[in-house]
Design a protein around this motif. Structure first.
Motif, mmCIF file in Angstrom:
data_model
loop_
_atom_site.group_PDB
_atom_site.id
_atom_site.type_symbol
_atom_site.label_atom_id
_atom_site.label_comp_id
_atom_site.label_asym_id
_atom_site.label_seq_id
_atom_site.Cartn_x
_atom_site.Cartn_y
_atom_site.Cartn_z
ATOM 1 N N GLU A 29 0.833 -1.196 0.000
ATOM 2 C CA GLU A 29 0.000 0.000 0.000
ATOM 3 C C GLU A 29 0.872 1.252 0.000
ATOM 4 O OE1 GLU A 29 -3.174 0.774 -0.258
ATOM 5 O OE2 GLU A 29 -3.774 -1.303 -0.567
ATOM 6 N N GLU A 30 1.933 1.209 0.788
ATOM 7 C CA GLU A 30 2.792 2.386 0.919
ATOM 8 C C GLU A 30 3.599 2.638 -0.349
ATOM 9 O OE1 GLU A 30 4.913 1.758 4.632
ATOM 10 O OE2 GLU A 30 3.010 1.265 5.603
ATOM 11 N N MET A 31 4.075 1.574 -1.005
ATOM 12 C CA MET A 31 4.806 1.767 -2.257
ATOM 13 C C MET A 31 3.898 2.332 -3.343
ATOM 14 S SD MET A 31 7.594 -1.329 -2.700
ATOM 15 C CE MET A 31 6.482 -2.701 -2.415
ATOM 16 N N PHE A 32 2.680 1.812 -3.453
ATOM 17 C CA PHE A 32 1.756 2.325 -4.469
ATOM 18 C C PHE A 32 1.318 3.754 -4.153
ATOM 19 C CE2 PHE A 32 1.161 -2.018 -6.135
ATOM 20 C CZ PHE A 32 1.132 -1.737 -7.486
ATOM 21 N N ASN A 33 1.137 4.065 -2.883
ATOM 22 C CA ASN A 33 0.783 5.438 -2.514
ATOM 23 C C ASN A 33 1.894 6.410 -2.905
ATOM 24 O OD1 ASN A 33 -1.684 4.684 -1.457
ATOM 25 N ND2 ASN A 33 -0.936 4.528 0.645
ATOM 26 N N GLU A 34 3.138 6.013 -2.660
ATOM 27 C CA GLU A 34 4.268 6.861 -3.023
ATOM 28 C C GLU A 34 4.372 7.001 -4.536
ATOM 29 O OE1 GLU A 34 7.434 9.417 -2.343
ATOM 30 O OE2 GLU A 34 5.968 8.571 -0.930
ATOM 31 N N ALA A 35 4.170 5.896 -5.239
ATOM 32 C CA ALA A 35 4.219 5.940 -6.707
ATOM 33 C C ALA A 35 3.142 6.861 -7.254
ATOM 34 C CB ALA A 35 4.057 4.529 -7.273
ATOM 35 N N SER A 36 1.967 6.827 -6.641
ATOM 36 C CA SER A 36 0.878 7.691 -7.087
ATOM 37 C C SER A 36 1.243 9.164 -6.885
ATOM 38 C CB SER A 36 -0.404 7.355 -6.332
ATOM 39 O OG SER A 36 -1.483 8.134 -6.787
ATOM 40 N N LYS A 37 1.829 9.475 -5.744
ATOM 41 C CA LYS A 37 2.248 10.855 -5.476
ATOM 42 C C LYS A 37 3.279 11.328 -6.492
ATOM 43 C CE LYS A 37 1.595 10.614 -0.447
ATOM 44 N NZ LYS A 37 2.319 10.592 0.855
ATOM 45 N N GLN A 38 4.212 10.451 -6.831
ATOM 46 C CA GLN A 38 5.336 10.847 -7.664
ATOM 47 C C GLN A 38 5.005 10.840 -9.164
ATOM 48 O OE1 GLN A 38 8.197 11.978 -6.478
ATOM 49 N NE2 GLN A 38 7.657 11.569 -4.345
ATOM 50 N N GLU A 39 4.082 9.980 -9.585
ATOM 51 C CA GLU A 39 3.947 9.734 -11.024
ATOM 52 C C GLU A 39 2.587 10.061 -11.620
ATOM 53 O OE1 GLU A 39 5.839 6.411 -12.688
ATOM 54 O OE2 GLU A 39 7.102 5.994 -10.980
ATOM 55 N N LYS A 40 1.558 10.158 -10.800
ATOM 56 C CA LYS A 40 0.217 10.310 -11.365
ATOM 57 C C LYS A 40 0.060 11.619 -12.145
ATOM 58 C CE LYS A 40 -4.688 10.549 -10.252
ATOM 59 N NZ LYS A 40 -5.729 10.477 -9.200
ATOM 60 N N GLY A 41 0.484 12.721 -11.552
ATOM 61 C CA GLY A 41 0.341 14.006 -12.236
ATOM 62 C C GLY A 41 -1.111 14.305 -12.555
ATOM 63 N N ASN A 42 -1.394 14.671 -13.810
ATOM 64 C CA ASN A 42 -2.758 14.998 -14.235
ATOM 65 C C ASN A 42 -3.505 13.796 -14.789
ATOM 66 O OD1 ASN A 42 -2.481 17.747 -13.577
ATOM 67 N ND2 ASN A 42 -1.455 18.160 -15.529
ATOM 68 N N ASN A 43 -2.877 12.626 -14.723
ATOM 69 C CA ASN A 43 -3.522 11.423 -15.239
ATOM 70 C C ASN A 43 -4.571 10.912 -14.265
ATOM 71 O OD1 ASN A 43 -1.905 11.044 -17.675
ATOM 72 N ND2 ASN A 43 -0.211 10.608 -16.279
ATOM 73 N N SER A 44 -5.348 9.981 -14.715
ATOM 74 C CA SER A 44 -6.277 9.290 -13.828
ATOM 75 C C SER A 44 -5.516 8.249 -13.026
ATOM 76 C CB SER A 44 -7.375 8.605 -14.652
ATOM 77 O OG SER A 44 -6.818 7.488 -15.345
ATOM 78 N N ASP A 45 -6.248 7.485 -12.236
ATOM 79 C CA ASP A 45 -5.621 6.427 -11.435
ATOM 80 C C ASP A 45 -5.136 5.258 -12.277
ATOM 81 O OD1 ASP A 45 -5.774 7.658 -8.996
ATOM 82 O OD2 ASP A 45 -7.735 6.818 -8.479
ATOM 83 N N LEU A 46 -5.276 5.353 -13.583
ATOM 84 C CA LEU A 46 -4.610 4.359 -14.425
ATOM 85 C C LEU A 46 -3.115 4.356 -14.112
ATOM 86 C CD1 LEU A 46 -6.371 4.868 -17.872
ATOM 87 C CD2 LEU A 46 -6.401 2.793 -16.492
#
Length: 985
Positions: free
Chosen positions: A881-898
């Motif tokens: 959960e923590e790795m995916f949360n960090e990845a989302s913070k760093q990489e999602k940007g303006n994209n969706s949760d894809l």
């Protein structure tokens, strides 16, 4: 699982269409692998709450219709309705639904109920006697009708020569009928008998009377025709009672045939789909064929894609005004597309937007292609492979044999797909012709110089190396085992994506390993791959030990007597307890998060010191010492003492390696790992028992022995503990638990299902069996399995479901070979990022469908990349959960949760990717065919819903060579993206 942002947006859009726009039919056509079931779950939540709050419903029924029972089993769990309110798929037959409906209608029923139906188990009433359970339930009710009470032979008639019918089914369903009647206040039997009296004609009763009088006299008499009539009657009674609030149709690629069926299926479907009064949610990336080749159009003598497209749109838009408007707008768009020139780009885009808006009134679709330009698919292995001498010999000898007996030519694709054709090519025309010829002539001299068209039984019996005789098979063998260099045959599970510690063992050396999914056009291929690759693993493990032994009498590959098998279970009696002791004190002594990235040797030194200190306390208290051959019961009893148990003082000295063994238990005993996962003794013990079964298999014993280079039945359990530690089993189980997304007993149940796949055996012909000198031989499958049998019986449904579940686990099987049956609706992504297109499909959409099996939510490739990039952050509790949360913070940007759960925005040569493997024969048409498939995949969305797409793409391809904004012309039906576009505008 909670819906991601784009899924929530889609669910909200569907809800608005159903509630506010007065339309009861919506198509959710998200690209394969993007979680349509999760969206359906969210829609169920929204619609059921609406019905409860505004419409004051007290019972919300969801009918879930899907194309086969395996999809039903897979997705029923995901739809969010509690398991106790979900009808089992095996009970999902329409003829049996009435009893579940009555039971659920008792006063204390829960608010929601899910009823799964499939064409095979629910709709297949034509010329079928049904299951034992169906006939038993029908009998329990029919015998209460006056006309059947005293009818001679009626019981035998209903049994239809099924012995099991008498053993359990009748007694069980008699009890169920009585129980249901009690629950419903004595309404069930009365109302069912009344309904049956209305629907069963005197003519049918007379037919049953005549057949019943013959039931005992003619044991082989087939009553399927009459039983079919009875099943249909019971099905209609169930339908009359069903009254669903929401119908979900999932993965119906044969939607057109379903709607236009003229048999019992058509009658049943009409109840749900021929009227606009029922809310219907269609889930399918391809409810119509998204693309038709010229060949397919010619074969069907119509523009199949366009016809299906319009039929589906007509089904969705029941309102005549909407239907007419859609056709007008779409025709206008089609005309502009056909007439397109670069200078008309703006006009075409306006027409496209109008067509898109019209379609959006009843269709939602999200795609990943706009999110991830670079892609996560590596196609560098779509290339020619080196042809084998065996390929040529196999073709020449098979063709010459067929010529000598005057039979049909062998298709060259058969030879390119499968070696040893006379062993594996059962049920094929050429094999039947060969069999018929030799049955007639009884002269096998034509086969004497062609024995290598069969597998050699003697070689297999003695675990000798079998030539692959096929370039594709040799390529697969090398990919898996690399000539024995990677030790892959010794691994019993796929290494975790994020190990807690470093071992420098074979698990670490195979750190980015993956299971392999193989798609073929021919049913003989999965069976062949399963048998050949499993044999290769046994040869490299069991065979190595077998050929090093001197005493082999009565043993070998084909030994059937368990007592004479080469490797028998070793984890027996007290030896199992080091794996099954659920000790809280041991679990508390090791927190993996505190040791991330450390060397296992250093971890063991630290833990052994702590354990030794605690053991010294016991030795001092009991007044005992330690010795080389101490009392091994201390391995288990010392932790029991630490857990607070009072044990009798009848132990001897402690073994000198007690601290070492107990340390391995702390780190790797599955029961101790289970305590850290479940916090429950019983569940942890059951987890340990699963691993006892795993390590008692012959192939596991051989793998462990070879892993450590020593054999000892007496101390095997110590090697097993060491293997579990080297295999980072805690990390494996934690990652597996995360991917399953369930907890407690549900988690244990799914882990159990993932580890309990039994070895299957398929019969093959050898020269000796073909010539009648011995029986057919059985080739085992466990390391690799075949998923190809389309029969709808309960046993096969359960077997194929077990295969799917096991392949999604980290444990064996490591190879799954399948045909088109595995192409739609099923997920195989949790531990697989390698897909082999053994034979290329004719249609590019099939290629997309295949790869959608492993290109899914948190698939292996995504997890391996996330662990690689974010595995060094500071962890607190749940690393995934923590790795995916960090990845989302760093990489999602303006994209969706894809991003980052399905796609990565930036990929490069260091990115771990899904591997598309296409082994092509030199000088074949494979390369041209592949290039065409890939080109069409990049543009087919532009020609959505157009006739003669291939010709249109050929014309448009030249026009768009310089176009920079071609994406603007793709149909956009994504609620998330359209919402963002509206905000920007």
């Amino acid at each position: 699982m909670k819906a991601k942002d784009f899924q929530e947006a889609t669910a909200q859009r569907i809800f608005e269409v159903l509630k506010k726009e007065g339309q009861n039919r919506v198509l959710l056509a998200d690209e394969v692998g993007l979680g349509k079931t999760i969206i359906a779950k969210t829609v169920i939540e929204k619609v059921s709450q609406w019905h409860k709050d505004d419409l004051k419903d007290d019972f919300f029924k969801v009918v879930y219709i899907c194309s086969n029972a395996n999809i039903a089993k897979q997705n029923s769990r995901k739809l969010g309705i509690p398991k106790k309110n979900c009808v089992e798929v095996s009970q999902g037959r329409l003829s049996m639904q009435h009893i579940k409906i009555y039971m659920q209608e008792s006063e204390d029923h829960d608010y929601m109920q899910l009823i799964p139906l499939t064409p095979i188990t629910s709709f297949a009433t034509v010329k079928s006697s049904g299951s034992v359970s169906e006939r038993a339930l029908m009998y329990a009710l029919l015998m209460r009708m006056d006309c059947f009470k005293d009818m001679n032979g009626f019981k035998d008639f209903m049994s239809n020569n099924t012995k099991a019918f008498y053993e359990w089914a009748m007694e069980y369903y008699e009890g169920q009928v009585i129980q249901c009647d009690d629950i419903c206040g004595n309404r069930y039997i009365l109302e069912m008998v009344e309904a049956l009296n209305k629907k069963i004609s005197p003519e049918l009763i007379e037919k049953i009377r005549e057949r019943s009088s013959l039931a005992k006299l003619e044991e082989s008499y087939n009553n399927n025709d009459i039983l079919t009539e009875l099943r249909t009657i019971f099905a209609h009674i169930s339908l009359d009672k069903l009254e669903p609030d929401l119908v979900i149709m999932d993965e119906f690629q044969n939607f057109r045939q379903l709607l236009h069926a003229e048999n019992e299926t058509g009658m049943i479907v009409e109840k749900f789909l021929k009227h606009d009064s029922t809310k219907v949610l269609l889930l399918s990336a391809t409810p119509y064929k998204p693309y038709s080749t010229i060949e397919e159009i010619s074969e069907n003598n119509d523009e199949e894609h366009y016809v299906e497209f319009m039929q589906v749109m007509d089904f969705i838009f029941t309102d005549e005004v909407k239907r007419k408007n859609f056709r007008e707008v779409w025709n206008n768009y089609s005309n502009k597309l056909i007439e397109f020139k670069n200078k008309d780009y703006t006009t075409l885009r306006i027409c496209k937007n109008e067509a898109e808006d019209a379609m959006y009134q009843g269709v939602c679709r999200t795609e990943r292609f706009n999110v991830n330009k670079n892609g996560i698919i590596d196609d560098s292995q779509a290339r020619e492979i080196e042809i084998e001498q065996g390929d040529i010999i196999s073709y020449v000898k098979t063709q010459s044999l067929l010529k000598d007996i005057g039979a049909s030519n062998i298709p060259i694709d058969y030879v390119k797909s499968c070696p040893y054709l006379l062993s594996f090519m059962n049920q094929y025309k050429q094999k039947r012709e060969i069999v018929n010829y030799f049955n007639k002539h009884k002269d096998y001299s034509l086969l004497n110089k062609r024995k290598d068209l069969f597998l050699n039984r003697n070689q297999i019996q003695n675990y000798k190396e079998i030539p692959m005789n096929n370039a594709r098979l040799e390529n697969l063998k090398e990919m898996l085992f690399q000539g024995g260099r990677n030790g892959f045959e010794k691994l019993l599970w796929i290494p975790t994506s994020k190990p807690y510690y470093v071992t420098n063992s074979l698990f670490d050396k195979n750190s980015n390993a993956s299971k392999v999914l193989v798609f073929s056009s021919w049913e003989m291929v999965p069976k062949m791959i399963a048998g050949m690759m499993t044999y290769e693993v046994e040869r490299l493990t069991v065979g190595k030990l077998y050929n090093s032994e001197t005493e082999k009498a009565g043993k070998g590959y084909f030994t059937e007597d368990v007592k004479r098998k080469f490797l028998r279970p070793r984890l027996i009696e007290e030896r199992t307890q080091t794996l099954t002791l659920a000790s809280k004190s041991l679990a508390d002594m090791f927190n993996p998060l505190e040791y991330i990235g450390k060397d296992i040797k250093d971890i063991k030194v630290e833990l052994e010191k702590k354990v030794a200190e605690k053991l010294n306390e016991i030795k001092t208290k009991c007044g005992i010492g330690e010795s080389q051959r101490g009392d091994v019961s201390w391995y288990v009893d010392a932790p029991r003492i630490w857990d607070g148990e009072n044990l009798e003082d009848n132990h001897g000295d402690m073994p000198m390696d007690a601290a070492k063994v107990i340390t391995n238990m702390i780190i790797g005993s599955p029961a101790v790992c289970g305590m850290r996962i479940f916090k429950d003794n019983n569940m942890a013990e059951k987890l340990g028992e699963l691993f006892v079964s795993l390590f008692n298999k012959p192939e596991s014993i051989a793998a462990v022995d070879l892993f450590y280079g020593k054999r000892s039945e007496r101390t095997y359990y110590k090697n097993v503990l060491a293997y579990l530690v080297d295999g980072n089993i805690q990390a494996v189980l934690d990652e597996y638990s995360h991917t399953l997304g369930v907890k407690a007993s549900d988690l244990l149940e799914q882990i159990s299902e993932g580890m309990n796949l039994r070895t299957s055996t398929s019969e093959i012909d050898t020269y000796d069996s073909f010539t009648g000198q011995r029986k057919k031989s059985g080739l085992r499958a466990h390391f690799a399995v075949g998923y190809y049998n389309a029969k709808g019986d309960d046993e096969n449904i359960q077997r194929t479901e077990n295969i799917r579940t096991a392949f999604n686990s980290p444990f064996r099987p490591f190879v799954l070979a399948t045909t088109s049956i595995g192409q739609e609706g099923l997920d195989f992504h949790l531990n697989c990022r390698k897909i082999i297109h053994w034979n290329l499909p004719a249609n590019p959409i099939d290629l997309e469908q295949r790869e959608g099996r492993i290109n899914r939510f948190k698939c292996l490739a995504i997890r391996q990349n996330i662990a690689k990039k974010y595995g060094d952050i500071a962890f607190r509790q749940d690393i995934w959960e923590e790795m995916f949360n960090e990845a989302s913070k760093q990489e999602k940007g303006n994209n969706s949760d894809l991003v980052p759960y399905w796609s990565l925005p930036n990929t490069d040569e260091d990115t771990i990717k899904i591997e598309r493997i296409v082994p092509m024969y030199p000088m074949s048409k494979d390369q041209v065919k592949y290039n065409r498939l890939i080109k069409v995949l990049s543009l087919y969305r532009l020609t959505l819903g157009q006739p003669r797409q291939e010709e249109l793409l050929s014309i448009l391809g030249k026009s768009f060579e310089q176009a920079e904004n071609i994406d603007d012309l793709f149909i956009n039906l994504s609620p998330f993206k359209r919402r963002i576009r509206e905000v920007e505008d």
